[in-house]
Design a protein around this motif. Structure first.
Motif, PDB file in Angstrom:
ATOM      1  N   UNK A 162      50.376  46.076   2.534  1.00 32.52           N
ATOM      2  CA  UNK A 162      49.943  47.145   3.441  1.00 32.52           C
ATOM      3  C   UNK A 162      48.724  47.869   2.880  1.00 32.52           C
ATOM      4  N   UNK A 163      48.723  48.121   1.584  1.00 24.74           N
ATOM      5  CA  UNK A 163      47.599  48.822   0.951  1.00 24.74           C
ATOM      6  C   UNK A 163      46.306  48.019   1.074  1.00 24.74           C
ATOM      7  N   UNK A 164      46.422  46.697   0.937  1.00 25.03           N
ATOM      8  CA  UNK A 164      45.244  45.832   1.047  1.00 25.03           C
ATOM      9  C   UNK A 164      44.879  45.523   2.500  1.00 25.03           C
ATOM     10  N   UNK A 165      45.752  45.950   3.432  1.00 27.94           N
ATOM     11  CA  UNK A 165      45.558  45.641   4.851  1.00 27.94           C
ATOM     12  C   UNK A 165      45.478  44.134   5.077  1.00 27.94           C
ATOM     13  N   UNK A 166      46.349  43.411   4.374  1.00 28.99           N
ATOM     14  CA  UNK A 166      46.418  41.953   4.495  1.00 28.99           C
ATOM     15  C   UNK A 166      47.659  41.585   5.308  1.00 28.99           C
ATOM     16  N   UNK A 167      47.443  40.972   6.448  1.00 31.22           N
ATOM     17  CA  UNK A 167      48.544  40.573   7.329  1.00 31.22           C
ATOM     18  C   UNK A 167      49.260  39.359   6.741  1.00 31.22           C
ATOM     19  N   UNK A 168      50.584  39.447   6.641  1.00 28.66           N
ATOM     20  CA  UNK A 168      51.389  38.383   6.028  1.00 28.66           C
ATOM     21  C   UNK A 168      52.470  37.912   6.988  1.00 28.66           C
TER      22      UNK A 168
END
Length: 207
Positions: A162-168
């Motif tokens: 969430x902090x990196x704004x990386x969708x997983x």
């Protein structure tokens, strides 16, 4: 799909559960579970199922993907298989630049303006996965997100992504796996408490 993939992990012994005698991870953590998704590669039926499911995740969530990347070393094969099935270019990302030759950390041709999806085999704390993500961003490539076979569902990983704004997106996860393990008699109901407690405090379990 979560339960189907979880069953494949258990049947192939890619995941091993032993609530009574723990495994030691590379991090030093003691754990009642050990996951090595490379074992799935030795089982053609399971391999085909997993590759197809990963391709579906990419197509459904990142339809404008131009290039597939695999994270070394565990996800190189999975990434290459996904890229081949989707007819996309493939690269892989090393943990650190190699110490000879070109000193490259990303192997393969990135191409300007490409939109990438990163393939991982498993997500634990998210540290190594997001390190690969940062490496690609630093190279000037747009990363749409990441797909993986399995996640331990640690809160620390969720917060990190969430902090990196990386969708997983993952095919299956720890909760689905231990439920399937009980249903298929790999473990007893009494072992569930131990397995659930470990997931809440994995860094302190067994100390």
């Amino acid at each position: 799909m979560e339960k189907t993939i979880a069953k494949q992990l258990l049947e192939s012994k890619a995941v091993r559960l032993n609530p009574e005698q723990h495994f030691i991870w590379a991090s030093g953590w003691r754990s009642p579970i050990y996951c090595d998704n490379r074992k799935l590669l030795s089982y053609p039926q399971a391999r085909t199922l997993v590759v197809g499911a990963l391709c579906d995740l990419v197509s459904q969530n990142f339809s404008d993907c131009d290039i597939i990347a695999g994270v070394a070393t565990g996800a190189i094969a999975w990434g290459a298989l996904v890229a081949n099935k989707l007819d996309k270019p493939f690269v892989y990302i090393r943990p650190k630049p190699k110490d000879h030759g070109t000193h490259a950390q990303i192997e393969g041709e990135l191409g300007l303006g490409k939109k990438m999806v990163i393939v991982e085999d498993l997500i634990s704390t998210g540290g190594s996965s997001l390190s690969a993500y940062d490496c690609v961003l630093a190279a000037g490539v747009s990363v749409l997100g990441m797909v993986a076979i399995f996640s331990y569902n640690f809160d620390v990983a969720r917060r990190a992504f969430e902090k990196k704004n990386c969708e997983l997106h993952t095919l299956t996860n720890y909760d689905a796996l231990i439920e399937e393990a009980v249903d298929c008699n790999y473990i007893d109901e009494k072992d569930l408490h131990t397995l659930k407690q470990w997931r809440l405090m994995p860094d302190k379990w067994g100390c």
